[in-house]
Design a protein around this motif. Structure first.
Motif, PDB file in Angstrom:
ATOM      1  N   ALA A  76     -50.910  29.434 -12.133  1.00 25.90           N
ATOM      2  CA  ALA A  76     -49.694  29.874 -12.812  1.00 25.90           C
ATOM      3  C   ALA A  76     -48.477  29.779 -11.899  1.00 25.90           C
ATOM      4  CB  ALA A  76     -49.867  31.293 -13.326  1.00 25.90           C
ATOM      5  N   GLU A  77     -48.662  30.070 -10.633  1.00 29.66           N
ATOM      6  CA  GLU A  77     -47.546  29.959  -9.686  1.00 29.66           C
ATOM      7  C   GLU A  77     -47.147  28.491  -9.477  1.00 29.66           C
ATOM      8  OE1 GLU A  77     -48.443  33.913  -6.917  1.00 29.66           O
ATOM      9  OE2 GLU A  77     -49.262  31.953  -6.354  1.00 29.66           O
ATOM     10  N   THR A  78     -48.125  27.599  -9.544  1.00 29.36           N
ATOM     11  CA  THR A  78     -47.851  26.174  -9.358  1.00 29.36           C
ATOM     12  C   THR A  78     -47.225  25.552 -10.605  1.00 29.36           C
ATOM     13  OG1 THR A  78     -49.758  26.039  -7.861  1.00 29.36           O
ATOM     14  CG2 THR A  78     -48.868  23.961  -8.697  1.00 29.36           C
ATOM     15  N   TYR A  79     -47.687  25.990 -11.791  1.00 31.21           N
ATOM     16  CA  TYR A  79     -47.214  25.423 -13.052  1.00 31.21           C
ATOM     17  C   TYR A  79     -46.747  26.535 -13.988  1.00 31.21           C
ATOM     18  CZ  TYR A  79     -49.874  21.490 -11.185  1.00 31.21           C
ATOM     19  OH  TYR A  79     -50.363  20.502 -10.383  1.00 31.21           O
ATOM     20  N   PRO A  80     -45.687  27.227 -13.636  1.00 27.92           N
ATOM     21  CA  PRO A  80     -45.265  28.375 -14.441  1.00 27.92           C
ATOM     22  C   PRO A  80     -44.780  27.999 -15.843  1.00 27.92           C
ATOM     23  CG  PRO A  80     -43.615  27.854 -12.771  1.00 27.92           C
ATOM     24  CD  PRO A  80     -44.810  27.026 -12.462  1.00 27.92           C
ATOM     25  N   ASP A  81     -44.372  26.753 -16.026  1.00 30.76           N
ATOM     26  CA  ASP A  81     -43.895  26.341 -17.348  1.00 30.76           C
ATOM     27  C   ASP A  81     -44.985  25.694 -18.191  1.00 30.76           C
ATOM     28  OD1 ASP A  81     -41.103  27.082 -17.099  1.00 30.76           O
ATOM     29  OD2 ASP A  81     -40.965  25.464 -15.612  1.00 30.76           O
ATOM     30  N   ALA A  82     -46.165  25.530 -17.629  1.00 34.46           N
ATOM     31  CA  ALA A  82     -47.223  24.827 -18.370  1.00 34.46           C
ATOM     32  C   ALA A  82     -48.592  25.426 -18.055  1.00 34.46           C
ATOM     33  CB  ALA A  82     -47.206  23.347 -18.028  1.00 34.46           C
ATOM     34  N   ALA A  83     -48.660  26.739 -17.965  1.00 38.07           N
ATOM     35  CA  ALA A  83     -49.911  27.386 -17.574  1.00 38.07           C
ATOM     36  C   ALA A  83     -50.858  27.518 -18.761  1.00 38.07           C
ATOM     37  CB  ALA A  83     -49.634  28.761 -16.976  1.00 38.07           C
ATOM     38  N   VAL A  84     -51.946  26.763 -18.721  1.00 41.21           N
ATOM     39  CA  VAL A  84     -53.054  26.904 -19.675  1.00 41.21           C
ATOM     40  C   VAL A  84     -54.296  27.154 -18.843  1.00 41.21           C
ATOM     41  CG1 VAL A  84     -54.425  25.805 -21.472  1.00 41.21           C
ATOM     42  CG2 VAL A  84     -51.956  25.363 -21.345  1.00 41.21           C
ATOM     43  N   LEU A  85     -54.970  28.263 -19.072  1.00 39.76           N
ATOM     44  CA  LEU A  85     -56.035  28.733 -18.193  1.00 39.76           C
ATOM     45  C   LEU A  85     -57.408  28.560 -18.853  1.00 39.76           C
ATOM     46  CD1 LEU A  85     -54.253  32.003 -16.984  1.00 39.76           C
ATOM     47  CD2 LEU A  85     -54.205  29.719 -15.932  1.00 39.76           C
ATOM     48  N   LEU A  86     -58.337  27.991 -18.103  1.00 35.49           N
ATOM     49  CA  LEU A  86     -59.711  27.786 -18.567  1.00 35.49           C
ATOM     50  C   LEU A  86     -60.501  29.078 -18.350  1.00 35.49           C
ATOM     51  CD1 LEU A  86     -61.900  25.777 -19.570  1.00 35.49           C
ATOM     52  CD2 LEU A  86     -62.217  25.098 -17.181  1.00 35.49           C
ATOM     53  N   VAL A  87     -60.912  29.715 -19.440  1.00 40.59           N
ATOM     54  CA  VAL A  87     -61.389  31.103 -19.338  1.00 40.59           C
ATOM     55  C   VAL A  87     -62.904  31.267 -19.470  1.00 40.59           C
ATOM     56  CG1 VAL A  87     -59.193  32.045 -20.150  1.00 40.59           C
ATOM     57  CG2 VAL A  87     -61.011  31.527 -21.814  1.00 40.59           C
ATOM     58  N   ASP A  88     -63.679  30.171 -19.445  1.00 32.64           N
ATOM     59  CA  ASP A  88     -65.119  30.331 -19.696  1.00 32.64           C
ATOM     60  C   ASP A  88     -65.991  30.025 -18.485  1.00 32.64           C
ATOM     61  OD1 ASP A  88     -64.750  27.546 -19.676  1.00 32.64           O
ATOM     62  OD2 ASP A  88     -66.367  27.227 -21.103  1.00 32.64           O
ATOM     63  N   THR A  89     -65.415  30.026 -17.274  1.00 34.42           N
ATOM     64  CA  THR A  89     -66.224  29.709 -16.092  1.00 34.42           C
ATOM     65  C   THR A  89     -67.300  30.760 -15.856  1.00 34.42           C
ATOM     66  OG1 THR A  89     -64.329  28.585 -15.095  1.00 34.42           O
ATOM     67  CG2 THR A  89     -66.150  29.194 -13.621  1.00 34.42           C
ATOM     68  N   TYR A  90     -66.947  32.024 -16.047  1.00 37.18           N
ATOM     69  CA  TYR A  90     -67.893  33.114 -15.777  1.00 37.18           C
ATOM     70  C   TYR A  90     -68.262  33.869 -17.055  1.00 37.18           C
ATOM     71  CZ  TYR A  90     -66.430  31.995 -11.037  1.00 37.18           C
ATOM     72  OH  TYR A  90     -66.148  31.334  -9.864  1.00 37.18           O
ATOM     73  N   ASP A  91     -67.314  34.546 -17.643  1.00 39.48           N
ATOM     74  CA  ASP A  91     -67.563  35.289 -18.875  1.00 39.48           C
ATOM     75  C   ASP A  91     -66.248  35.371 -19.643  1.00 39.48           C
ATOM     76  OD1 ASP A  91     -67.707  37.644 -20.711  1.00 39.48           O
ATOM     77  OD2 ASP A  91     -69.723  37.814 -19.900  1.00 39.48           O
ATOM     78  N   VAL A  92     -66.221  34.774 -20.822  1.00 37.10           N
ATOM     79  CA  VAL A  92     -64.969  34.645 -21.574  1.00 37.10           C
ATOM     80  C   VAL A  92     -64.332  35.992 -21.855  1.00 37.10           C
ATOM     81  CG1 VAL A  92     -63.942  33.914 -23.765  1.00 37.10           C
ATOM     82  CG2 VAL A  92     -65.614  32.440 -22.619  1.00 37.10           C
ATOM     83  N   LEU A  93     -65.102  36.897 -22.446  1.00 37.60           N
ATOM     84  CA  LEU A  93     -64.522  38.147 -22.940  1.00 37.60           C
ATOM     85  C   LEU A  93     -64.452  39.238 -21.885  1.00 37.60           C
ATOM     86  CD1 LEU A  93     -66.175  38.207 -26.477  1.00 37.60           C
ATOM     87  CD2 LEU A  93     -63.897  37.393 -25.837  1.00 37.60           C
ATOM     88  N   GLU A  94     -65.388  39.246 -20.945  1.00 35.56           N
ATOM     89  CA  GLU A  94     -65.410  40.288 -19.920  1.00 35.56           C
ATOM     90  C   GLU A  94     -64.542  39.944 -18.712  1.00 35.56           C
ATOM     91  OE1 GLU A  94     -66.829  43.260 -20.260  1.00 35.56           O
ATOM     92  OE2 GLU A  94     -67.394  42.651 -22.290  1.00 35.56           O
ATOM     93  N   SER A  95     -64.320  38.643 -18.516  1.00 32.61           N
ATOM     94  CA  SER A  95     -63.598  38.224 -17.317  1.00 32.61           C
ATOM     95  C   SER A  95     -62.437  37.279 -17.622  1.00 32.61           C
ATOM     96  CB  SER A  95     -64.572  37.542 -16.349  1.00 32.61           C
ATOM     97  OG  SER A  95     -63.898  36.978 -15.244  1.00 32.61           O
ATOM     98  N   GLY A  96     -62.738  36.179 -18.292  1.00 26.74           N
ATOM     99  CA  GLY A  96     -61.744  35.127 -18.466  1.00 26.74           C
ATOM    100  C   GLY A  96     -60.486  35.563 -19.200  1.00 26.74           C
ATOM    101  N   VAL A  97     -60.649  36.114 -20.409  1.00 30.21           N
ATOM    102  CA  VAL A  97     -59.478  36.533 -21.181  1.00 30.21           C
ATOM    103  C   VAL A  97     -58.728  37.676 -20.494  1.00 30.21           C
ATOM    104  CG1 VAL A  97     -58.697  37.489 -23.386  1.00 30.21           C
ATOM    105  CG2 VAL A  97     -60.373  35.623 -23.357  1.00 30.21           C
TER     106      VAL A  97
END
Length: 482
Positions: A220-241
């Motif tokens: 997010a710091e590198t791409y503050p205008d285009a931040a899309v985050l991949l949230v399923d590396t570990y646990d989508v609902l408990e961690s990623g989101v």
């Protein structure tokens, strides 16, 4: 072309060379013939296909030549006459080529390309013409199905790593864009064809850092205008989101920026997207988009949306770029006429499989429209016929030839247009955006919605003028007597 130093002229089947040498020795250079390119059925039991690949056919024919090392290689096969090899040194395509405009909706058994050329010229381009049409038409048609399933949500090509090689990735991305994708992740395709490119991060980015939040924060710091985050590396609902929301609040909002989106690449996409949407909205991130990927096609997308999946866009990879459900298009290149005494005499291929019997002679292809502008049928006519639609026009339905049928209160558009005349390019290449818009316009304004169904689509009528039908029957009769 992808590499300027590549000469692709010898992307051909060896029999094109052996036959051309044989024709050269036996017939000389000047006998003209006509070949039609057509296909026999739509992939995925669809109601239509999309004609794509013409620009690359034009590139191939324009650049078709044989270098000294090509000639040396052919000489090494010890099959070809020296006079034929000398002829190849100065070879340039001298024929005519007619085709549908790129992006035209097409149907089985109609000539989408016709080559009228000296016999050798027509023979040498066969493989290149077919491979361009077969590949790109397949991917464009598959993409259009996926785009339809997405119901207005954006579809992007994510398929390069699963494509069958580098060219398949690049030209597949081109075909996908023409078919309705909004962009590609393949950078070279973006550069070559001016296709919008997009991408986020891989799981490796998240796994590189000591924890998920740090990975999101750095991105997010590198791409503050285009931040899309991949949230399923570990646990989508408990961690990623939760970490995505934290990043939005602690990193982006202090900068006056918004989190653009999250991406889901595994798991139950319908369930996870609904739960993620609820949490994002609760945190005030109602404008944060949810993007999904992972083995998607028209059927999985339909299922996800039918379950109420909260998804804003789809990244579609392997099942698009390879047309996994049916990876062969099947266009063929068949001789239909030979010039004898200045007149083209029709030829017909006969087979025990009736669907493989060809339509003979030089032909025109017309699209027939009703008074509302709906495309109600395509009509094959002899090339020297003029259609008079100011009064009822009789036609033959080849499936039910005994019935008297007429087009009334209709208009017609001839589909094939000249591309090369006597070896000179006479066609203005449209931009890729113009081609994509042409596809969209046809499907929204001309082609029956019933033909666009995934299940049991309406069969588009492919009719013939009585004169062409009679010529075909006469040739079949003559062949049977012999």
């Amino acid at each position: 072309m992808q590499h300027n130093e590549r000469n692709l002229s010898m992307v051909m089947d060896f029999y094109e060379m052996t036959m051309s040498n044989g024709f050269f020795v036996d017939q000389g250079q000047d006998t003209r013939v006509a070949f039609d390119v057509f296909y026999r059925r739509n992939p995925d039991a669809a109601g239509f296909s999309i004609f794509v690949g013409l620009e690359q056919i034009i590139e191939y024919i324009t650049n078709l030549h044989f270098d000294d090392d090509d000639i040396d290689y052919l000489r090494g096969q010890k099959l070809f006459s020296e006079s034929f090899l000398e002829y190849l040194k100065n070879f340039r395509f001298k024929g005519d080529l007619y085709a549908f405009p790129e992006g035209t909706v097409m149907y089985p058994n109609e000539p989408v390309v016709t080559v009228i050329a000296p016999l050798i010229d027509a023979q040498l381009i066969e493989t290149a013409v077919l491979l361009e049409i077969n590949h790109q038409s397949l991917i464009a048609t598959k993409t259009r199905r996926i785009v339809k399933a997405a119901k207005g949500r954006a579809v992007s090509d994510f398929g390069a790593r699963r494509a069958h090689n580098m060219d398949a990735a690049v030209y597949g991305a081109r075909a996908a864009y023409i078919g309705g994708a909004v962009g590609t992740a393949t950078v070279l395709a973006g550069k070559m064809f001016q296709i919008p490119i997009s991408g986020t991060m891989a799981h490796s980015w998240v796994m590189y850092f000591r924890d998920e939040y740090t990975a999101f924060k750095k991105y997010a710091e590198t791409y503050p205008d285009a931040a899309v985050l991949l949230v399923d590396t570990y646990d989508v609902l408990e961690s990623g989101v939760p970490n995505a929301i934290r990043t939005a609040k602690e990193v982006l909002e202090p900068l006056g920026k918004r989190l653009k989106g999250i991406r889901l690449d595994s798991g139950d996409l319908a369930y996870l997207s609904k739960r993620a949407r609820k949490e994002l909205d609760k945190a005030g991130l109602t404008d944060c988009r949810i993007i999904v990927s992972n083995s998607l096609d028209e059927y999985t997308i339909t299922s996800i949306l039918d379950q109420g999946g909260c998804i804003d866009s789809f990244g579609v990879g392997e099942r698009l770029i390879t047309s996994k459900s049916e990876p062969v298009f099947g266009a063929v290149y068949k001789i239909v006429a030979v010039e004898e005494g200045g007149v083209f005499k029709p030829r017909i291929k006969i087979s025990e499989n009736t669907e493989k019997i060809t339509n003979p002679g030089l032909k025109s292809v017309y699209r027939i429209y009703d008074q509302e502008g709906n495309a109600i049928a395509d009509l094959l006519a002899k090339s020297d016929q003029e259609l008079d639609l100011s009064r009822p026009l009789r036609y033959v339905d080849p499936v039910k030839p005994w019935k008297n049928r007429y087009f009334e209160n209709c208009t017609a558009k001839q589909l094939q247009i000249p591309i090369f005349i006597k070896g000179e390019l006479v066609y203005r290449l449209p931009s890729i955006d113009e081609i994509a818009a042409y596809v969209k316009d046809q499907l929204e304004n001309e082609i029956w919605e019933e033909e666009q169904r995934f299940e049991n689509p309406h069969n588009h009528y492919m009719d013939m003028t009585p004169e062409l039908y009679e010529e075909k029957m006469n040739l079949l009769y003559e062949a049977r007597i012999e």
